[in-house]
Design a protein around this motif. Structure first.
Motif, PDB file in Angstrom:
ATOM      1  N   LEU A  22      -4.454  13.850  -4.151  1.00 16.80           N
ATOM      2  CA  LEU A  22      -3.650  13.047  -3.232  1.00 16.80           C
ATOM      3  C   LEU A  22      -2.990  11.878  -3.947  1.00 16.80           C
ATOM      4  CD1 LEU A  22      -5.961  12.925  -0.074  1.00 16.80           C
ATOM      5  CD2 LEU A  22      -4.090  14.484  -0.552  1.00 16.80           C
ATOM      6  N   SER A  29       2.643  12.505   4.493  1.00 15.44           N
ATOM      7  CA  SER A  29       3.555  11.944   5.490  1.00 15.44           C
ATOM      8  C   SER A  29       3.697  10.433   5.383  1.00 15.44           C
ATOM      9  CB  SER A  29       3.075  12.301   6.894  1.00 15.44           C
ATOM     10  OG  SER A  29       1.866  11.623   7.172  1.00 15.44           O
ATOM     11  N   PHE A  30       2.793   9.789   4.661  1.00 10.88           N
ATOM     12  CA  PHE A  30       2.833   8.331   4.616  1.00 10.88           C
ATOM     13  C   PHE A  30       3.600   7.771   3.425  1.00 10.88           C
ATOM     14  CE2 PHE A  30       0.131   7.295   8.100  1.00 10.88           C
ATOM     15  CZ  PHE A  30      -0.750   8.350   8.224  1.00 10.88           C
ATOM     16  N   TYR A  31       3.868   8.608   2.421  1.00 14.09           N
ATOM     17  CA  TYR A  31       4.394   8.060   1.175  1.00 14.09           C
ATOM     18  C   TYR A  31       5.736   8.680   0.784  1.00 14.09           C
ATOM     19  CZ  TYR A  31      -0.452   6.609   1.021  1.00 14.09           C
ATOM     20  OH  TYR A  31      -1.663   6.073   1.338  1.00 14.09           O
ATOM     21  N   ARG A  54      -1.001  17.593   3.969  1.00 10.82           N
ATOM     22  CA  ARG A  54       0.146  17.303   4.854  1.00 10.82           C
ATOM     23  C   ARG A  54       0.020  15.909   5.431  1.00 10.82           C
ATOM     24  NH1 ARG A  54      -0.211  22.339   7.030  1.00 10.82           N
ATOM     25  NH2 ARG A  54      -1.112  21.591   8.973  1.00 10.82           N
ATOM     26  N   PHE A  55      -1.212  15.548   5.837  1.00 13.62           N
ATOM     27  CA  PHE A  55      -1.454  14.236   6.421  1.00 13.62           C
ATOM     28  C   PHE A  55      -1.090  13.133   5.429  1.00 13.62           C
ATOM     29  CE2 PHE A  55      -3.300  11.102   9.086  1.00 13.62           C
ATOM     30  CZ  PHE A  55      -4.067  10.261   8.304  1.00 13.62           C
ATOM     31  N   ALA A  56      -1.658  13.218   4.212  1.00 15.67           N
ATOM     32  CA  ALA A  56      -1.421  12.169   3.224  1.00 15.67           C
ATOM     33  C   ALA A  56       0.051  12.076   2.865  1.00 15.67           C
ATOM     34  CB  ALA A  56      -2.274  12.418   1.979  1.00 15.67           C
ATOM     35  N   ARG A  61       0.819  -1.214   0.000  1.00 12.13           N
ATOM     36  CA  ARG A  61       0.000   0.000   0.000  1.00 12.13           C
ATOM     37  C   ARG A  61       0.849   1.259   0.000  1.00 12.13           C
ATOM     38  NH1 ARG A  61      -3.462  -2.813   3.675  1.00 12.13           N
ATOM     39  NH2 ARG A  61      -2.694  -1.598   5.421  1.00 12.13           N
ATOM     40  N   ARG A  62       2.098   1.120   0.414  1.00 10.92           N
ATOM     41  CA  ARG A  62       2.994   2.277   0.393  1.00 10.92           C
ATOM     42  C   ARG A  62       3.333   2.654  -1.051  1.00 10.92           C
ATOM     43  NH1 ARG A  62       5.622   3.083   5.030  1.00 10.92           N
ATOM     44  NH2 ARG A  62       5.693   0.844   5.363  1.00 10.92           N
TER      45      ARG A  62
END
Lengths: 295, 237, 131
Positions: free
Chosen positions: A145, A105-107, A101-103, A78-79
């Motif tokens: 996103l 941070s994961f990728y 900003r939230f989204a 999923r990354r």
């Protein structure tokens, strides 16, 4: 060509209802594959199984070489996958800026420049809360996103829903751009006209079963509608040739929908002394409708 | 960023409850202390203040337990969260942790306010007593929070989960209240309000600090938290 | 240079693009040595899959009409055969005009003439012969 998504006998049932039945998918790397099907055909269920959001009832599959049944592998996968769900989910309590900003941070494959560029292009108000955005803006944010990244795989569930024609055109341009960068694109859609332009491959799902799985070029070259007129009404079994999918008769006129082998049909028609033979190409809409509608 | 998200999600709820709790208790203590007879040291008042705080705290904490993937599924957002490259365990754990921190804050901050008010009114309250009260509330009260979290992991709906949680707590209170044997050992309410340790003569909480009771409550809460982890891990979104 | 790809004509898009590039070269709209748009640029402009553009360019390179230079793009490099074809185009167009005039004299409508041509060209055997 290596397969980015591969499933074997993938199935999902809810009680006695079989949402997905023995699905054998093979999505090729670097190509744009469209996933067509009626509402409730099982497209979203299939996509969610691939992403580890729904547990399959049977069968297995891999995405980017990682098993969909293994939670750890799933997470790693999923990354590298960008996914936009059907209803364009976003947190209403966050602002546009907070969401981005939230989204991000994961990728690791996030491109801040591209995000900034898209915010300007889509004219999204950075400080407005998502629950106060219009439907069109929410859709654009959800797509932003995904398009601000350079994922290995892009999965979109009904991406054009909620977009006006200009938005749809921009969406298709973005898909072309992503594919040009090497991203594999897998998207489900009801917009057949758009699919016909942009897709390399098409999969048609009906009642959880894969009915068509072919390249769009192959469909264009093979599917034909053949209109024939005979001196007297022919027998239907005269045209039981491989490739003939559907025959409609109206007295002496016969309309044949063939998925291939049009030459053989024409030859048979000539043997039967047809007075008129007309061959016409078949658009994707007709292929889809003929495949999913009952005879 | 999951912590940030959990904070943004619960921020309004938390700050509203916190303001409400602090305002009510400060008002109560200040007003009550102004009509106390001069010789009274006000310790009895603190017991009642804590009683009200405990009641409001339990109500607030169940509200804080609202949320999670199941609620997001009801509001149509779960596809976003579940598709993030994080494990479900991490999602639940972060939500839990933020909730616990907020619950702790909801117990400590009002008490600090009470201490400041009574101090300024010339009726200082021993800090050790205040700590006793606070620890009872948090140590025992987290069970209520755990119930709310567990219910929110198995009951779907935007507001259904807290309603069910309230129902469960009321039911358990009634059951425990009516069976006297249960009442002695399992009356959590008497535990967190300090009623079990309240000395009616000195108006102070006395006796050794009930670490064992807190540990038991901690275990129950832990079991409920693990239950919600398990439930969330097995669900389809 | 304007290309238009029509998804509904029963002909793969890459073949359409190839035909249009060939036609542009034959009529002189594309000069020898001229650069065609990059794969990504053209894909986004025509809003089609970049694989379509890539396949068309690749096939045209096999035919000798394009030269794909690593890192620079696709350039027209007209070879002898195509130059000859360009000289022949006027006479080809004249022959088509004569045939259409004769069919019209026979009483056929323009639509019928078009359908007859399309039906003939759509026959896969015919397509294979020309490729």
């Amino acid at each position: 060509m290596t397969a980015v998504i591969q499933t074997r006998h993938l199935s999902k049932s809810y009680g006695r209802v079989q949402a997905v039945h023995q699905l054998n998918l093979e999505i090729k790397r670097g190509c744009i594959t469209a996933f067509l099907g009626r509402n409730g055909a099982g497209k979203s269920t299939t996509i969610k199984m691939l992403l580890g959001m729904i547990a399959p009832s049977a069968g297995e599959g891999t995405v980017l070489g990682l098993s969909i049944r293994d939670a750890e592998a799933n997470r790693e996968m999923r990354r590298r996958v960008a996914y936009v769900a059907e209803n364009k989910p976003l947190y209403g309590y966050m602002t546009v800026g907070q969401t981005i900003r939230f989204a991000s941070s994961f990728y690791p494959d996030w491109c801040a420049d591209r995000a900034k560029d898209l915010v300007n292009r889509y004219e999204l108000p950075i400080d407005r809360r998502v629950r106060l955005l219009s439907k069109g803006m929410r859709t654009k944010l959800a797509l932003l996103l995904a398009f601000s990244r350079r994922p290995d795989l892009l999965i979109l569930d009904e991406p054009s829903e909620g977009l006006d024609p200009v938005g749809i055109e921009e969406l298709l341009e973005s898909l072309a751009g992503q594919a040009a960068e090497g991203t594999t694109v897998f998207f489900s859609s009801h917009q057949i006209a758009e699919v016909e332009r942009i897709a390399d491959y098409v999969c048609v799902l009906e009642r959880g079963r894969l009915m068509v799985d072919a390249s769009l070029d192959h469909l264009r070259e093979s599917y034909r509608r053949i209109e024939l007129v005979f001196p007297s009404a022919p027998l239907e079994h005269d045209f039981c040739i491989s490739g003939v999918e559907r025959i409609r008769e109206h007295g002496c006129a016969v309309s044949i929908f063939a998925s291939g082998n049009a030459d053989a049909v024409v030859e048979r028609a000539r043997d039967l002394h047809a007075t008129s033979i007309e061959i016409a190409p078949v658009g994707l809409r007709e292929i889809f409708l003929e495949t999913v509608r009952e005879g | 960023m999951l912590w940030y998200k959990a904070w943004l999600e619960t921020r309004t709820r938390f700050l509203t409850c916190l303001s409400f709790l602090v305002a009510i208790l400060v008002f109560f203590v200040h007003h009550a202390e102004s009509i106390l007879p001069a010789k009274s040291n006000g310790y009895e008042l603190m017991f009642y203040a804590h009683f009200y705080l405990a009641a409001l705290w339990v109500l607030s904490v169940v509200l804080l337990g609202m949320g999670g993937l199941l609620r997001e599924r009801a509001t149509g957002v779960s596809s976003f969260t579940v598709a993030l490259p994080v494990s479900r365990e991490r999602l639940v754990t972060v939500r839990l942790s933020v909730g616990v921190l907020q619950a702790v804050a909801l117990a400590i901050v009002p008490w600090i306010a009470i201490l400041l008010v009574s101090s300024s009114n010339g009726r200082p309250f021993p800090i050790s007593q205040a700590c006793f009260y606070v620890l009872l509330l948090i140590g025992g009260g987290l069970v209520y929070f755990a119930v709310a979290i567990f219910v929110s992991s198995i009951v779907e709906g935007e507001y259904t989960a807290p309603a069910v949680a309230y129902g469960v707590l009321i039911l358990v209170a009634i059951v425990c209240g009516s069976v006297s044997k249960l009442r002695t050992y399992l009356d959590l309410w008497r535990f967190i309000t300090g009623d079990r340790y309240y000395n009616r003569t000195t108006h102070l909480l006395s006796g050794p600090f009930p670490w064992f009771g807190i540990a038991c409550c901690g275990c129950i809460a832990a079991v409920l938290f693990l239950g919600s982890l398990r439930a969330t891990g097995n669900q389809d979104f | 240079m304007f290309f238009k790809l029509t998804p509904t004509t029963g002909q793969p898009l890459y073949l359409q693009l190839m035909q249009q590039v060939r036609h542009a070269v034959e009529t002189g709209a594309l000069q020898n040595g001229e650069q065609l748009p990059g794969i990504r640029t053209l894909a986004e402009e025509l809003v089609v899959s970049p694989n379509t553009i890539a396949k068309a360019y690749s096939e045209l390179e096999h035919e000798g009409i394009l030269e794909l230079r690593q890192g620079s793009g696709a350039f027209v490099c007209v070879k002898r055969r195509v130059l000859n074809l360009r000289d022949h185009m006027p006479s080809v167009q004249r022959r088509i005009r004569d045939l259409v005039d004769r069919l019209r004299d026979d009483g056929l409508q323009d639509d019928e003439i078009r359908r007859a041509f399309e039906a003939e060209l759509l026959n896969p055997v015919e397509v294979a012969r020309n490729a």
